[in-house]
Design a protein around this motif. Structure first.
Motif, PDB file in Angstrom:
ATOM      1  N   GLY A  63       1.317   5.473   0.198  1.00 47.07           N
ATOM      2  CA  GLY A  63       0.651   6.687   0.644  1.00 47.07           C
ATOM      3  C   GLY A  63       1.648   7.791   0.944  1.00 47.07           C
TER       4      GLY A  63
ATOM      5  N   LYS B 217       2.819   4.245  -7.508  1.00 47.02           N
ATOM      6  CA  LYS B 217       1.616   3.443  -7.735  1.00 47.02           C
ATOM      7  C   LYS B 217       1.543   2.905  -9.162  1.00 47.02           C
ATOM      8  CE  LYS B 217      -1.403   5.214  -4.136  1.00 47.02           C
ATOM      9  NZ  LYS B 217      -2.665   5.881  -3.814  1.00 47.02           N
TER      10      LYS B 217
ATOM     11  N   ARG C  91       1.018   7.257  10.861  1.00 46.92           N
ATOM     12  CA  ARG C  91       0.116   6.747   9.827  1.00 46.92           C
ATOM     13  C   ARG C  91       0.033   5.228   9.896  1.00 46.92           C
ATOM     14  NH1 ARG C  91      -4.246   7.573   7.964  1.00 46.92           N
ATOM     15  NH2 ARG C  91      -4.624   7.447   5.767  1.00 46.92           N
TER      16      ARG C  91
ATOM     17  N   SER D 234       2.480  11.085   3.921  1.00 44.37           N
ATOM     18  CA  SER D 234       2.181  11.562   5.268  1.00 44.37           C
ATOM     19  C   SER D 234       3.331  12.440   5.760  1.00 44.37           C
ATOM     20  CB  SER D 234       2.016  10.369   6.214  1.00 44.37           C
ATOM     21  OG  SER D 234       1.780  10.804   7.532  1.00 44.37           O
TER      22      SER D 234
ATOM     23  N   ALA E  12      -6.692   3.779   6.556  1.00 46.20           N
ATOM     24  CA  ALA E  12      -7.323   3.553   5.258  1.00 46.20           C
ATOM     25  C   ALA E  12      -8.220   2.322   5.298  1.00 46.20           C
ATOM     26  CB  ALA E  12      -6.249   3.379   4.189  1.00 46.20           C
TER      27      ALA E  12
ATOM     28  N   SER F   9       3.040  13.898  -3.449  1.00 51.31           N
ATOM     29  CA  SER F   9       1.897  13.382  -4.213  1.00 51.31           C
ATOM     30  C   SER F   9       2.341  12.869  -5.584  1.00 51.31           C
ATOM     31  CB  SER F   9       0.833  14.466  -4.402  1.00 51.31           C
ATOM     32  OG  SER F   9       0.223  14.750  -3.169  1.00 51.31           O
TER      33      SER F   9
ATOM     34  N   TYR G 197       0.881  -1.177   0.000  1.00 48.28           N
ATOM     35  CA  TYR G 197       0.000   0.000   0.000  1.00 48.28           C
ATOM     36  C   TYR G 197       0.908   1.214   0.000  1.00 48.28           C
ATOM     37  CZ  TYR G 197      -3.220   3.562   1.741  1.00 48.28           C
ATOM     38  OH  TYR G 197      -3.967   4.702   1.903  1.00 48.28           O
TER      39      TYR G 197
ATOM     40  N   GLU H 111       4.146   9.621  -5.031  1.00 49.53           N
ATOM     41  CA  GLU H 111       3.165   8.576  -4.718  1.00 49.53           C
ATOM     42  C   GLU H 111       2.530   8.061  -6.009  1.00 49.53           C
ATOM     43  OE1 GLU H 111      -0.951   8.013  -2.113  1.00 49.53           O
ATOM     44  OE2 GLU H 111      -0.411   9.988  -2.861  1.00 49.53           O
TER      45      GLU H 111
ATOM     46  N   HIS I 194      -3.262   2.946  10.367  1.00 52.35           N
ATOM     47  CA  HIS I 194      -3.607   1.822   9.497  1.00 52.35           C
ATOM     48  C   HIS I 194      -3.769   0.525  10.298  1.00 52.35           C
ATOM     49  CE1 HIS I 194      -3.214   4.221   5.960  1.00 52.35           C
ATOM     50  NE2 HIS I 194      -1.910   4.228   5.908  1.00 52.35           N
TER      51      HIS I 194
END
Length: 86
Positions: free
Chosen positions: A21, A72, A29, A23, A41, A65, A19, A68, A33
């Motif tokens: 993300g 992904k 975080r 932060s 999440a 961002s 996963y 990320e 989780h």
């Protein structure tokens, strides 16, 4: 006042899924989780124990961002390579 640094991070589920993300506090975080704190999440519920396997500091939220998004897009093998290079 200096803004808190942003991080892009990856968490591994008990089933081996990754996963990704962002932060300002990847440890907090991870606790969210894992259900220790509220706000985790939904995608990770019931998939623990979770392990923080990757974190990389970024200059700001926008950069985090973008990183990320790029992470992904990678295959799982490419993500595992990123984890191994850390």
């Amino acid at each position: 006042m200096t803004a808190a640094p942003w991080f892009v991070y990856m968490v591994r589920t008990a089933g081996g899924q990754l996963y990704t993300g962002i932060s300002t506090d990847p440890i907090r975080r991870l606790r969210q989780h894992n259900g220790e704190l509220s706000g985790g999440a939904k995608a990770l519920r019931g998939k623990g124990p979770l392990q923080l396997v990757y974190q990389k500091p970024m200059a700001d939220r926008a950069t985090a961002s973008k990183a990320e998004y790029q992470l992904k897009q990678l295959s799982k093998a490419a993500k595992e390579q990123q984890i191994g290079e850390q």
